[in-house]
Design an enzyme around this catalytic site. Sequence first.
Site, PDB file in Angstrom:
ATOM      1  N   ARG A  37      48.170  11.552 -31.675  1.00  0.00           N
ATOM      2  CA  ARG A  37      46.957  11.798 -31.138  1.00  0.00           C
ATOM      3  C   ARG A  37      46.239  11.286 -31.897  1.00  0.00           C
ATOM      4  NH1 ARG A  37      49.256  16.749 -29.186  1.00  0.00           N
ATOM      5  NH2 ARG A  37      50.635  16.323 -26.791  1.00  0.00           N
ATOM      6  N   GLU A  91      33.721 -17.066 -32.434  1.00  0.00           N
ATOM      7  CA  GLU A  91      32.592 -16.312 -32.693  1.00  0.00           C
ATOM      8  C   GLU A  91      32.065 -16.226 -32.853  1.00  0.00           C
ATOM      9  OE1 GLU A  91      34.519 -13.589 -30.134  1.00  0.00           O
ATOM     10  OE2 GLU A  91      36.110 -13.816 -30.370  1.00  0.00           O
ATOM     11  N   GLU A 120      31.449   0.846 -24.461  1.00  0.00           N
ATOM     12  CA  GLU A 120      30.084  -0.464 -23.939  1.00  0.00           C
ATOM     13  C   GLU A 120      29.564  -0.119 -21.838  1.00  0.00           C
ATOM     14  OE1 GLU A 120      32.528  -3.999 -23.991  1.00  0.00           O
ATOM     15  OE2 GLU A 120      32.903  -4.788 -21.645  1.00  0.00           O
TER      16      GLU A 120
END
Length: 364
Positions: free
Chosen positions: A121, A185, A237
């Site tokens: 996790r 990019e 985002e």
Amino acid sequence: MSALRHTLSVDLGARSYPIYIGRGLLDADLLRAHVPSRQVLLVTNDTVAPLYLQRLQASLGDLQVAHCILPDGEQYKTLETLNRIFDVLLQKRFDRGCTLIALGGGVVGDITGFAAASYQRGVHFIQVPTTLLAQVDSSVGGKTGVNHPLGKNMIGAFYQPRCVLIDTDSLNTLDDRQLSAGLAEVIKYGLINDAEFFAWLEQNHQLLRQRDADALAFAIHRSCADKAAVVAADERESGQRALLNLGHTFGHAIETGMGYGAWLHGEAVAAGMCMAAQMSLRLGWFDAVELQRLLALTAACGLPTWAPAQLGAERMLELMAVDKKVLAGKLRLVLLKGIGQALVSADFAAEALQDTLNRGLSQA
Ligand code: NAD
Ligand code: GLY
């Protein structure tokens, strides 16, 4: 001999982290201070390992360092490859305090980050990017994941590294095609919101392609600074970070449609940005002179300006529909109002996209 040129910060409160940019940093002891555990897994691939693994391992001193060497290539950015990392972690009994370090390009960085996000996790994670694309984009901002046969980067997590270490000397072993892919990019940042940087690139692209150390350091620093600001403002985002996907809806369709690895990610993004600009022109949002500037810079960087004709408009549309920016069945695209002025919009006539694809692909 190392020369630290710049330190930037990605400001995310308690999860803020530094980006170190400089020459010879792989050999410096800078990284050691950011490793909070004794157990370390270095993840790389079979191209990068013979070049840099030993040096990075040496910089970690007496820590308990194991490594996992993955096969090289976008076609291996899969759940199966991810599982190889878990195999090593479990076989070696790595605990939840361990640290994963990604040494390589964006493929290694994305897979390793996802492994770090999900092993027990979540364990510590550090990025040591060695391609231009990874140094200016994928190592910063915490997007991690793998591809699915039906869609690129469709399985993953947001998971920030503890630091990003960029040794600009590692670019000396990168081939010209990969360097150009990274420039796509770099151009992206200029187009999105940094017109001054775009103009600098128009003046200095030759120096970048010749691997001039000062020009590369400047471009990497500026790109990381531009990206860090966007990530700090919108980590998950929900808004402006989507702008960083300029060219990517077209580009991911090209990568998926051609088969992962046939077109490099940066090449697909370059063609995608030019197609987004063409569509913006068709909508009356972008002007023809600016389009010519973009096409000229893209070509001068050794990058394609169109998708491959063999994909066809219908297939492109089908592939573009599998995109993380699709919301409630509606395709949203990053489009342009000018150089340095990108926007996300679903507010366009479907014909504008169809016509752009028809015309663009017929010229490819
Ligand atoms: P890559 O990781 O495949 O690396 C390109 C090639 O260069 C590989 O063959 C690699 O082994 C080799 N290589 C790496 N470093 C080298 C060096 N110093 N010298 C010689 N060879 C070297 O590709 P990439 O362009 O770095 O990354 C593309 C990937 O990044 C894609 O999967 C893309 O989806 C992902 N990406 C992620 C993000 C993000 O935010 N997470 C952003 C952009 C791209
Ligand atoms: N490369 C797109 C992002 O990091 O958001």
